[in-house]
Scaffold this motif. Structure first.
Motif, PDB file in Angstrom:
ATOM      1  N   MET A 168     -43.053 110.462 -15.792  1.00 47.49           N
ATOM      2  CA  MET A 168     -43.713 110.277 -14.503  1.00 47.49           C
ATOM      3  C   MET A 168     -43.201 108.974 -13.900  1.00 47.49           C
ATOM      4  O   MET A 168     -43.367 107.913 -14.478  1.00 47.49           O
ATOM      5  N   ARG A 169     -42.541 109.099 -12.741  1.00 46.06           N
ATOM      6  CA  ARG A 169     -41.959 107.923 -12.083  1.00 46.06           C
ATOM      7  C   ARG A 169     -41.083 107.131 -13.046  1.00 46.06           C
ATOM      8  O   ARG A 169     -41.088 105.917 -13.077  1.00 46.06           O
ATOM      9  N   GLY A 170     -40.318 107.849 -13.857  1.00 41.46           N
ATOM     10  CA  GLY A 170     -39.376 107.225 -14.760  1.00 41.46           C
ATOM     11  C   GLY A 170     -39.937 106.819 -16.097  1.00 41.46           C
ATOM     12  O   GLY A 170     -39.190 106.423 -16.993  1.00 41.46           O
ATOM     13  N   SER A 171     -41.246 106.905 -16.306  1.00 43.29           N
ATOM     14  CA  SER A 171     -41.854 106.519 -17.569  1.00 43.29           C
ATOM     15  C   SER A 171     -42.212 107.760 -18.384  1.00 43.29           C
ATOM     16  O   SER A 171     -42.893 108.667 -17.891  1.00 43.29           O
ATOM     17  N   SER A 172     -41.737 107.795 -19.641  1.00 37.44           N
ATOM     18  CA  SER A 172     -42.085 108.902 -20.529  1.00 37.44           C
ATOM     19  C   SER A 172     -43.382 108.636 -21.282  1.00 37.44           C
ATOM     20  O   SER A 172     -43.849 109.481 -22.046  1.00 37.44           O
ATOM     21  N   ASN A 173     -43.982 107.467 -21.078  1.00 32.86           N
ATOM     22  CA  ASN A 173     -45.224 107.101 -21.757  1.00 32.86           C
ATOM     23  C   ASN A 173     -46.414 107.601 -20.953  1.00 32.86           C
ATOM     24  O   ASN A 173     -47.098 106.850 -20.265  1.00 32.86           O
ATOM     25  N   ILE A 174     -46.648 108.882 -21.023  1.00 30.25           N
ATOM     26  CA  ILE A 174     -47.705 109.510 -20.245  1.00 30.25           C
ATOM     27  C   ILE A 174     -48.627 110.282 -21.172  1.00 30.25           C
ATOM     28  O   ILE A 174     -48.283 110.598 -22.307  1.00 30.25           O
ATOM     29  N   LEU A 175     -49.796 110.580 -20.649  1.00 24.81           N
ATOM     30  CA  LEU A 175     -50.782 111.343 -21.381  1.00 24.81           C
ATOM     31  C   LEU A 175     -50.848 112.741 -20.805  1.00 24.81           C
ATOM     32  O   LEU A 175     -51.013 112.912 -19.609  1.00 24.81           O
ATOM     33  N   VAL A 176     -50.694 113.744 -21.630  1.00 23.87           N
ATOM     34  CA  VAL A 176     -50.753 115.134 -21.184  1.00 23.87           C
ATOM     35  C   VAL A 176     -52.015 115.776 -21.761  1.00 23.87           C
ATOM     36  O   VAL A 176     -52.211 115.799 -22.981  1.00 23.87           O
ATOM     37  N   LEU A 177     -52.871 116.268 -20.878  1.00 23.44           N
ATOM     38  CA  LEU A 177     -54.113 116.933 -21.269  1.00 23.44           C
ATOM     39  C   LEU A 177     -54.045 118.405 -20.902  1.00 23.44           C
ATOM     40  O   LEU A 177     -53.333 118.791 -19.980  1.00 23.44           O
ATOM     41  N   ILE A 178     -54.796 119.204 -21.609  1.00 31.60           N
ATOM     42  CA  ILE A 178     -54.956 120.616 -21.288  1.00 31.60           C
ATOM     43  C   ILE A 178     -56.431 120.851 -21.025  1.00 31.60           C
ATOM     44  O   ILE A 178     -57.261 120.712 -21.924  1.00 31.60           O
ATOM     45  N   ASN A 179     -56.768 121.141 -19.765  1.00 31.58           N
ATOM     46  CA  ASN A 179     -58.165 121.292 -19.353  1.00 31.58           C
ATOM     47  C   ASN A 179     -58.982 120.057 -19.725  1.00 31.58           C
ATOM     48  O   ASN A 179     -60.112 120.143 -20.190  1.00 31.58           O
TER      49      ASN A 179
END
Length: 839
Positions: A180-191
């Protein structure tokens, strides 16, 4: 639809944003102001319909005299008209058009207030099926950007990674790694929840979620205190389709192509207050062929310079499946229960045929080795969720308790077969087995209560505890010839058991207020305490990792402007705990010339995010402009060094800092009722340095990264639909080099039949070029490397979908909360092996 979160927004520079109040005030006038005002609401739910188009029609000439666009609260004001007889007409995609009764404007009746206008959703009867009308493909909310994937017909036969490639501000490489905006350090949630399968490897988890099951994807760039402090780049929430209908239905969807196929069955049943869902989806990829080349110049410790060339043909086959059972029960008006259990599996095989490694010293060939490499990646997972929600007579007041148990079993194996010097028979084989187990248990309490009249002040607070355990049982084996028995290598560095326990306890409080009519502010504070225990069972290696506490502030500020425009600012602090493949000490030597290993002693990284954005709405088209700055200390980055025999060794370290200065622009344009176009451009300047002074190890890198996407949709006569999509990303800046850019595109045409109960279509992906080549660079004082990966991912497919059953609308769905574990840094899919990484 609109939740109360949309009355907030993103934060930071309060004085700057408030200055717009001065310029928005109306000039005083002595003349009467002719105006017609009102508020547009959705019938049933009572939620505002933002951005609805309002026209003032002259009854006599039937021409539009004036108009307006509803703001985020559904409110509109029409001005610039004279005395006459008029009718107000309201339209918005997904809703039935509204026309008022005749309005007569005179010298004494010039300020007309219509009050609330209720619009019904545009339901289309399909024999025994009722389908809700479509909304815009991209929605801009005050705290997030929403991509409505259910309206994108090109995604039939794809997975969650295909959906994310279409979402503004997100970038997905060919391996499914998301940034996200060049950063791979993101949190992915499902519902709103994170399971062990997502925590293990985001890219692989996305392949298990079919595109047809995704309702929308929410991009939250500035999360509030309610969210876990993890995720430097922000939060991505994948919202799957849920059942809020009465009756029973069965849906079959399938796709068959030359590179991949899928088959899915989904059923739902709703009777009174109780509902059940049962679904399964399988996806296979086959005959995915490619190649890679790698040329590296390595300087050894003795000053010897070696030129090493590697090349191989590659083959990939894969099969994924995900199955789920859900249950919900409305006890009464104020109490609601939900529970679900889901199972997933993955079977993936990657082969490198004829891996040739040639080593030259001063242009003299000193070594030529031939290998075959077979990598197997398998896993199965189970998630069990439970949620209880209690609401009250007072609107927005709510209490919820949620629980999650998740387990993921992983197997990462590779066999490396080395041929004799004549390349005619196998000399020996090396095998690495890595059995991983991830377990997670979460308990979360949330409470929301309005203060005072409940309209302008909301207080949220809650607590959460996450218990995680990750295990890796890894071992190396060797065997002679093609048929010899494997014998275990007696070396604690190559065969060991590693366990990693993490306990995160958190509490948060958040306050939201609306003030000065057009301003919204949300501020919060979160405290998290992390305790970690790591252990190597078969050795005395000290893996003592200290516990630590973190205080995480967040602030969001928004100001509504005229005609639905909005400006917003945000600041938050985020933490990224190292976990999963960053920590796994198993040595991955599938390619003996380039080995990798995790680092169990990594510290967390800390990031401060600043953001400002402006949203506007022009003649049916939405525009968003965003600028941001991100400053990360202790950034976790891959670091390469040279070992004996000119082997490149990759591990992870906390470097000095990483800064990003970026912007994003995206637009959703409705050119007509039949043709729509949306696209975005994202760019940032990256500046990385490890802060070391020794010239042999010091590293820094800078550069721009640009990406963009374009999506077009055209509705043809007789229920035909044509859609196209294109995406491109420039090379990415890394600490010691660059990752190559790439692009992809697709074209789909679909035909609905049998009163739109079914559809059949044809799709083509990357059909203009037979191959796609991605070039990478690595530069250090000891290493100069240039590599290329070739993929033949041209795909032609036939899509089929059919629905049977009888459904009817059961009214608006009750809001439900759930567990949101937002807290682990994912890898780049490159280095370590199995415990929780699945390459």
């Amino acid at each position: 639809m609109k939740t109360y979160y949309q009355k907030l927004l993103s934060l930071s520079f309060l004085i700057f944003a408030m200055s717009f109040q001065v310029f928005s005030q109306e000039e005083p006038t002595e003349k009467p102001v002719y105006r017609i005002s009102g508020k547009i609401m959705e019938k049933g739910s009572g939620e505002p319909v933002a951005y609805a188009a309002v026209s003032l029609i002259d009854v006599e000439t039937e021409k539009s005299i004036a108009g307006a666009v509803a703001d985020f609260d559904g409110e509109f004001v029409i001005t610039n008209f004279k005395n006459g007889t008029y009718q107000v007409q309201v339209s918005f995609m997904g809703f039935q058009s509204f026309a008022s009764s005749t309005i007569t404007v005179t010298d004494t009746n010039y300020d007309i207030r219509l009050g609330n206008i209720s619009m019904e959703t545009d339901a289309v009867a399909l024999q025994e099926v009722t389908v809700m009308g479509q909304r815009d493909l991209i929605e801009e909310k005050v705290d997030r950007t929403i991509y409505n994937a259910e309206n994108d017909r090109t995604l039939v036969g794809g997975d969650a990674a295909d959906v994310m490639r279409r979402v503004p501000m997100l970038s997905v490489d060919l391996d499914g790694n998301v940034s996200m905006r060049g950063s791979s350090n993101i949190l992915v949630l499902i519902n709103g929840k994170q399971s062990a399968i997502v925590a293990s490897n985001v890219s692989e988890a996305l392949k298990q979620i079919p595109a047809e099951e995704i309702k929308s994807i929410e991009v939250i760039t500035s999360p509030s205190a309610k969210y876990d402090a993890e995720g430097t780049g922000g939060v991505i929430n994948i919202v799957t389709k849920k059942n809020n209908l009465q009756g029973a239905t069965l849906n079959v969807n399938s796709s068959a192509g030359i590179r991949g196929s899928n088959l899915g069955l989904n059923a739902s049943l709703k009777r009174g207050k109780m509902g059940w869902t049962l679904g399964g989806f399988g996806r296979a990829g086959y005959n995915i062929i490619g190649a890679f080349e790698n040329n590296q110049i390595v300087t050894g410790a003795d000053g010897t310079v070696a030129n090493i060339f590697q090349a191989a043909d590659t083959r990939t086959n894969m099969m994924f499946g995900r199955y789920n059972f859900g249950w919900d029960y409305e006890i009464n008006k104020f109490n609601f229960l939900t529970a679900s259990v889901s199972f997933g599996l993955r079977n993936m095989s990657n082969r490198q045929d004829g891996l040739l490694t040639e080593t030259f010293i001063e242009e003299e060939l000193v070594s030529s080795l031939l290998r075959d490499v077979n990598v197997r990646n398998r896993s199965n997972n189970v998630d069990v969720n439970f949620n209880y929600t209690k609401t009250y007579e007072k609107p927005l007041k709510e209490f919820s308790i949620s629980g999650l148990y998740s387990q993921n079993n992983l197997t990462n194996d590779f066999i490396n077969s080395l041929y004799t010097g004549t390349f005619d028979e196998i000399l020996n084989r090396v095998k690495n087995n890595d059995l991983g187990l991830n377990q997670e248990f979460t308990l979360q309490l949330d409470y929301v209560t309005p203060l005072g009249d409940g309209k302008n002040h909301i207080l949220e607070y809650g607590a959460k505890n996450i218990l995680r355990r990750a295990e890796s049982d890894f071992a190396y084996f060797i065997a002679d010839g093609a048929d010899g028995e494997f014998e275990k290598v007696d070396d604690i560095n190559l065969s060991n058991e590693f366990s990693y326990d993490q306990n995160v306890t958190a509490a948060y409080a958040s306050y939201t207020t609306n003030f000065l009519e057009k301003y919204s502010f949300k501020g919060g504070l979160r405290y998290e305490y992390t305790n970690i225990n790591a252990d190597f069972r078969n050795s005395e290696i000290d893996a003592d990792i200290p516990s630590y506490g973190l205080l995480i502030p967040s602030m969001n500020l928004s100001r509504k402007l005229e005609k639905g425009n909005m400006i917003k600012a945000a600041y938050n602090r985020r933490v990224q705990r190292p976990f999963l493949n960053f920590l796994n000490p198993n040595i991955n030597a599938a390619n003996p010339q380039q080995i990798s290993q995790g680092n169990p002693l990594l510290d967390p990284e800390l990031t401060d995010n600043y953001e400002m954005s402006y949203s506007t709405f022009v003649k049916g088209s939405s525009l968003n402009f965003t600028a941001y700055f991100r400053n990360t200390t202790g950034s976790i980055q891959p670091v390469r060094t040279v070992m004996d025999d000119d082997v490149i060794y990759t591990t992870y370290e906390n470097i000095g800092f990483e800064r990003a200065y970026g912007f994003s622009v995206f637009s959703n344009v409705n050119l007509s009722g039949k043709f729509s176009l949306n696209g975005s451009i994202d760019g940032y300047y990256a500046d990385l340095t490890n802060g070391l002074e020794d010239p042999m190890f010091a590293a820094s890198n800078q550069g721009f990264v640009i990406s963009g996407r374009l999506f077009a949709n055209y509705s043809l006569p007789n229920n035909w639909q044509l859609q196209s999509f294109a995406f491109a990303r420039g090379r990415q800046v890394q600490l010691q080099g660059f990752a190559g850019g790439f692009g992809m595109y697709s074209l789909n045409i679909n035909k609905q039949f049998n009163e739109k109960k079914g559809s059949i279509g044809f799709g083509a992906e990357n059909f203009l070029a037979r191959e796609m080549v991605i070039r990478n660079e690595l530069n250090t004082p000891m290493i100069m490397q240039q590599g290329s990966n070739t993929m033949r991912n041209m795909n032609f497919k036939i899509n089929f979908n059919y629905r049977i059953g009888k459904l009817s609308v059961d009214g608006p769905r009750r809001r439900k909360r759930g567990v949101t574990n937002d807290d682990i840094k994912e890898g780049d899919g490159g280095a370590s092996g199995a415990m929780m990484n699945n390459n």
